[in-house]
Design a protein around this motif. Structure first.
Motif, PDB file in Angstrom:
ATOM      1  N   GLY A   1      40.290  35.412  30.355  1.00  0.00           N
ATOM      2  CA  GLY A   1      38.809  36.194  30.349  1.00  0.00           C
ATOM      3  C   GLY A   1      38.049  35.303  30.888  1.00  0.00           C
ATOM      4  O   GLY A   1      36.922  35.711  31.349  1.00  0.00           O
TER       5      GLY A   1
ATOM      6  N   SER B   1      35.834  36.247  34.500  1.00  0.00           N
ATOM      7  CA  SER B   1      34.632  36.672  34.619  1.00  0.00           C
ATOM      8  C   SER B   1      33.378  35.726  34.635  1.00  0.00           C
ATOM      9  O   SER B   1      32.324  36.279  34.915  1.00  0.00           O
ATOM     10  CB  SER B   1      34.479  37.528  33.267  1.00  0.00           C
ATOM     11  OG  SER B   1      34.389  36.842  32.192  1.00  0.00           O
ATOM     12  N   GLN B   2      33.640  34.618  34.654  1.00  0.00           N
ATOM     13  CA  GLN B   2      32.681  33.475  34.688  1.00  0.00           C
ATOM     14  C   GLN B   2      32.594  33.409  36.151  1.00  0.00           C
ATOM     15  O   GLN B   2      31.416  32.759  36.756  1.00  0.00           O
ATOM     16  CB  GLN B   2      33.160  32.141  34.121  1.00  0.00           C
ATOM     17  CG  GLN B   2      33.153  32.448  32.474  1.00  0.00           C
ATOM     18  CD  GLN B   2      33.662  31.182  31.821  1.00  0.00           C
ATOM     19  OE1 GLN B   2      33.364  29.878  32.277  1.00  0.00           O
ATOM     20  NE2 GLN B   2      34.500  31.248  30.814  1.00  0.00           N
TER      21      GLN B   2
ATOM     22  N   ARG C   1      31.499  34.318  38.998  1.00  0.00           N
ATOM     23  CA  ARG C   1      30.700  35.399  39.462  1.00  0.00           C
ATOM     24  C   ARG C   1      30.738  35.955  41.261  1.00  0.00           C
ATOM     25  O   ARG C   1      30.583  36.943  41.534  1.00  0.00           O
ATOM     26  CB  ARG C   1      29.157  35.123  39.230  1.00  0.00           C
ATOM     27  CG  ARG C   1      28.967  34.726  37.826  1.00  0.00           C
ATOM     28  CD  ARG C   1      29.348  35.762  36.804  1.00  0.00           C
ATOM     29  NE  ARG C   1      28.399  37.049  36.727  1.00  0.00           N
ATOM     30  CZ  ARG C   1      28.518  37.807  35.828  1.00  0.00           C
ATOM     31  NH1 ARG C   1      29.688  37.823  34.966  1.00  0.00           N
ATOM     32  NH2 ARG C   1      27.446  38.714  35.715  1.00  0.00           N
TER      33      ARG C   1
ATOM     34  N   SER D   1      38.376  43.007  29.197  1.00  0.00           N
ATOM     35  CA  SER D   1      37.238  43.903  29.513  1.00  0.00           C
ATOM     36  C   SER D   1      36.351  43.082  30.220  1.00  0.00           C
ATOM     37  O   SER D   1      35.512  43.739  31.014  1.00  0.00           O
ATOM     38  CB  SER D   1      36.785  44.394  28.027  1.00  0.00           C
ATOM     39  OG  SER D   1      36.069  43.724  27.450  1.00  0.00           O
ATOM     40  N   SER D   2      36.101  41.994  30.070  1.00  0.00           N
ATOM     41  CA  SER D   2      35.025  41.253  30.910  1.00  0.00           C
ATOM     42  C   SER D   2      35.291  41.318  32.465  1.00  0.00           C
ATOM     43  O   SER D   2      34.218  40.943  32.958  1.00  0.00           O
ATOM     44  CB  SER D   2      35.012  39.809  30.293  1.00  0.00           C
ATOM     45  OG  SER D   2      36.375  39.203  30.468  1.00  0.00           O
ATOM     46  N   LEU D   3      36.529  41.536  32.815  1.00  0.00           N
ATOM     47  CA  LEU D   3      36.696  41.769  34.279  1.00  0.00           C
ATOM     48  C   LEU D   3      35.636  42.590  35.026  1.00  0.00           C
ATOM     49  O   LEU D   3      35.269  42.334  36.226  1.00  0.00           O
ATOM     50  CB  LEU D   3      37.989  42.034  34.763  1.00  0.00           C
ATOM     51  CG  LEU D   3      39.213  40.825  34.193  1.00  0.00           C
ATOM     52  CD1 LEU D   3      40.423  41.554  34.716  1.00  0.00           C
ATOM     53  CD2 LEU D   3      38.922  39.403  34.989  1.00  0.00           C
ATOM     54  N   SER D   4      35.078  43.376  34.118  1.00  0.00           N
ATOM     55  CA  SER D   4      34.051  44.522  34.911  1.00  0.00           C
ATOM     56  C   SER D   4      32.879  43.910  34.952  1.00  0.00           C
ATOM     57  O   SER D   4      32.071  44.559  35.611  1.00  0.00           O
ATOM     58  CB  SER D   4      34.284  45.790  33.928  1.00  0.00           C
ATOM     59  OG  SER D   4      33.693  45.174  32.530  1.00  0.00           O
ATOM     60  N   LEU D   5      32.727  42.773  34.408  1.00  0.00           N
ATOM     61  CA  LEU D   5      31.380  42.321  34.892  1.00  0.00           C
ATOM     62  C   LEU D   5      31.306  41.434  36.023  1.00  0.00           C
ATOM     63  O   LEU D   5      30.138  41.026  36.510  1.00  0.00           O
ATOM     64  CB  LEU D   5      30.967  40.926  33.420  1.00  0.00           C
ATOM     65  CG  LEU D   5      31.219  41.471  32.245  1.00  0.00           C
ATOM     66  CD1 LEU D   5      30.931  40.456  31.132  1.00  0.00           C
ATOM     67  CD2 LEU D   5      29.874  42.530  31.958  1.00  0.00           C
ATOM     68  N   LEU D   6      32.348  41.377  36.795  1.00  0.00           N
ATOM     69  CA  LEU D   6      32.438  40.740  38.085  1.00  0.00           C
ATOM     70  C   LEU D   6      31.460  41.438  38.937  1.00  0.00           C
ATOM     71  O   LEU D   6      31.897  42.495  39.736  1.00  0.00           O
ATOM     72  CB  LEU D   6      33.517  40.192  38.492  1.00  0.00           C
ATOM     73  CG  LEU D   6      34.427  39.181  37.790  1.00  0.00           C
ATOM     74  CD1 LEU D   6      35.884  39.402  38.228  1.00  0.00           C
ATOM     75  CD2 LEU D   6      33.903  38.072  37.924  1.00  0.00           C
TER      76      LEU D   6
ATOM     77  N   SER E   1      35.298  49.277  29.215  1.00  0.00           N
ATOM     78  CA  SER E   1      34.358  48.767  30.363  1.00  0.00           C
ATOM     79  C   SER E   1      34.731  49.034  31.807  1.00  0.00           C
ATOM     80  O   SER E   1      33.901  48.844  32.648  1.00  0.00           O
ATOM     81  CB  SER E   1      34.258  47.304  30.114  1.00  0.00           C
ATOM     82  OG  SER E   1      35.452  46.756  30.415  1.00  0.00           O
TER      83      SER E   1
ATOM     84  N   LYS F   1      30.005  46.309  37.230  1.00  0.00           N
ATOM     85  CA  LYS F   1      28.804  45.887  37.417  1.00  0.00           C
ATOM     86  C   LYS F   1      28.622  45.857  39.130  1.00  0.00           C
ATOM     87  O   LYS F   1      27.319  46.108  39.482  1.00  0.00           O
ATOM     88  CB  LYS F   1      28.334  44.595  37.122  1.00  0.00           C
ATOM     89  CG  LYS F   1      28.348  44.121  35.599  1.00  0.00           C
ATOM     90  CD  LYS F   1      27.448  44.862  34.820  1.00  0.00           C
ATOM     91  CE  LYS F   1      27.596  44.874  33.262  1.00  0.00           C
ATOM     92  NZ  LYS F   1      26.628  45.664  32.679  1.00  0.00           N
TER      93      LYS F   1
END
Length: 330
Positions: A137, A140-141, A143, A161-166, A186, A191
């Motif tokens: 996970g 996702s940090q 960016r 699910s945090s991969l969608s934050l990229l 997500s 994003k």
């Protein structure tokens, strides 16, 4: 030549000689690379890394320009006999933008947590190795990540699910692992732009999130999983999809009214439980690859376009499908 001209010429020659002989590679980066080399037991492809030479000239290495003081920006170690794990020191190359460990069959262990320190990383390819553990996970940090390829490994667990934050992600390849669980909800709300997604040859299960139907994928491959339900939400006449592979799952939906974008060039739906008749609209497609075999389709194969260009293998084992290239309809 007068004295002034001679002096200027001498100074210019001295400056040029000094510039040429000056090592471009940053000392910290060189030390880190030598630690990586030692950690990997001096593999063949990087055995020539000589502490006495400029590391910006070493194979598998690229350095940035003077704006970042010639720091190492790319590390690509591929096609080598390496035994061990990803060295934690990779996280100590602070300006790294490209990191590749590829076709290293004896590279084992988890994806190194220190990679989370690489804030400038744009391209990550850890593929064709024997890496284990989860898809981390912490990715996702990072960016600035635009490209992630973790295919052909032994990764397990669920997709974060945090991969969608990229915000810049344009390509996500997780195929040929041992991933389980559903596609994250997500993934219907990335994003940034909608990335190409490749999740084939895993053990993913459950329904496709309805939110994915709102996205305009250019390429999506969900083949060879245990996904079920209605996958028709991925289609749409107004989309610009080019490649869609849903083969070898357990999808069930009526294909009769499914409108497909005219941009679709590769369409594979084989080995599912799809019903209905092939829409006449599909004759408008310019298809390079096409397969609807091993479903429950019925009725006449529409004439026209590229549908008759494919052999019977693309249509076999359906409930009552007929017409060229299959048997004549009664």
């Amino acid at each position: 030549m007068d004295k002034t001209t001679t002096l200027l010429f001498f100074l210019f020659t001295l400056f040029l000689t000094t510039s040429i002989s000056k090592e471009l590679c940053h000392r910290d980066d060189k030390n880190t690379l030598l630690k990586i080399k030692k950690s990997l037991n001096n593999p063949y492809n990087i055995i020539a890394w000589d502490p006495k030479s400029d590391c910006c000239s070493w194979t598998a290495i690229e350095c940035g320009n003077a704006t970042i003081n010639y720091r190492v920006t790319s590390l690509d170690i591929s096609d080598d006999q390496i035994s061990g794990q990803i060295p934690p020191e990779v996280g100590d190359l602070p300006y790294l933008q490209t990191l590749i460990f590829r076709k290293l069959s004896n590279l084992t262990g988890p994806i190194q947590p220190t990679i989370a320190k690489l804030k400038y990383l744009r391209f990550l390819r850890l593929s064709w190795t024997n890496l284990t553990g989860p898809v981390p996970g912490f990715l996702s940090q990072l960016r600035n990540l635009e490209y992630i390829d973790l295919s052909f490994n032994d990764l397990s667990g669920s997709i974060p699910s945090s991969l969608s934050l990229l915000p810049k992600l344009g390509y996500l390849e997780l195929s040929r692992n041992k991933l389980t669980g559903p596609i994250p909800e997500s993934f219907g709300s990335f994003k940034g732009e909608v990335p190409d997604i490749f999740l084939s040859h895993n053990q993913l299960s459950g329904l496709i999130p309805k939110s994915l139907g709102n996205l305009n994928f250019y390429r999506i491959d969900l083949s060879r999983n245990k996904l079920k339900g209605d996958a028709s939400i991925l289609f749409g006449a107004k989309k610009t999809t080019w490649y869609i592979d849903l083969s070898r799952n357990m999808f069930q939906f009526d294909i009769s009214k499914v409108k497909i974008a005219k941009t679709v060039n590769i369409l594979d739906l084989n080995h599912n439980g799809i019903t209905g008749t092939i829409p006449v609209q599909w004759t408008e497609l310019s298809l390079q690859s096409f397969n609807v075999s091993y479903n429950r389709l019925c009725g006449r194969i529409p004439k026209g376009g590229d549908l008759q260009r494919f052999g019977s293998d693309s249509y076999l084992h359906n409930k009552c499908l007929c017409g060229v290239p299959l048997k004549t309809c009664m």
